[in-house]
Design an enzyme around this catalytic site. Structure first.
Site, PDB file in Angstrom:
ATOM      1  CG  HIS A   1      -2.166  -0.904   0.844  1.00 46.10           C
ATOM      2  ND1 HIS A   1      -2.118  -2.276   0.995  1.00 46.10           N
ATOM      3  CD2 HIS A   1      -3.383  -0.609   0.321  1.00 46.10           C
ATOM      4  CE1 HIS A   1      -3.267  -2.781   0.591  1.00 46.10           C
ATOM      5  NE2 HIS A   1      -4.053  -1.803   0.169  1.00 46.10           N
TER       6      HIS A   1
ATOM      7  CE1 TYR B   1     -10.654   2.436   1.339  1.00 49.25           C
ATOM      8  CE2 TYR B   1      -9.694   2.256  -0.846  1.00 49.25           C
ATOM      9  CZ  TYR B   1     -10.186   1.663   0.300  1.00 49.25           C
ATOM     10  OH  TYR B   1     -10.208   0.303   0.398  1.00 49.25           O
TER      11      TYR B   1
END
Length: 101
Positions: free
Chosen positions: A21, A40
């Site tokens: 990520h 997000y």
């Protein structure tokens, strides 16, 4: 609207999950934006509890639009190995908002 969900990352895979990520594919980021995902964020607890927060006009519509993209299919196939019990492709167990300031 604001949405919050939870998933469980396999403890032995947490370091790699975080690493992945840090370098989300640019085309995945573009697809998320194009399908209505805003603000997000993912938060990870040391025991693997993953809390996600996202804003969208209609999360179900945004999720359906993402599911129709090739990049999402490839990303989810790679991410499935990190989750215990459920995976994002199975749906997000949403949490109920009980307070907002």
């Amino acid at each position: 609207m604001r949405y919050c969900f939870h998933l469980q990352v396999r403890p032995e895979r947490m370091a790699e999950y975080v690493e992945r990520h840090q370098a989300v594919w640019p085309e995945m980021l573009q697809a998320l934006r194009a399908t209505g995902w805003r603000n997000y964020s993912l938060f990870l607890r040391p025991d693997g509890l993953l809390i996600g927060y996202v804003e969208a006009d209609d999360l179900e519509a945004s999720r359906a639009a993402m599911e129709a993209t090739d990049v999402n299919a490839r990303w989810q196939a790679e991410m499935a190995q990190f989750f215990a019990g459920t995976a994002p492709g199975d749906g997000f167990p949403l949490l109920t908002e009980v307070f907002h300031l």
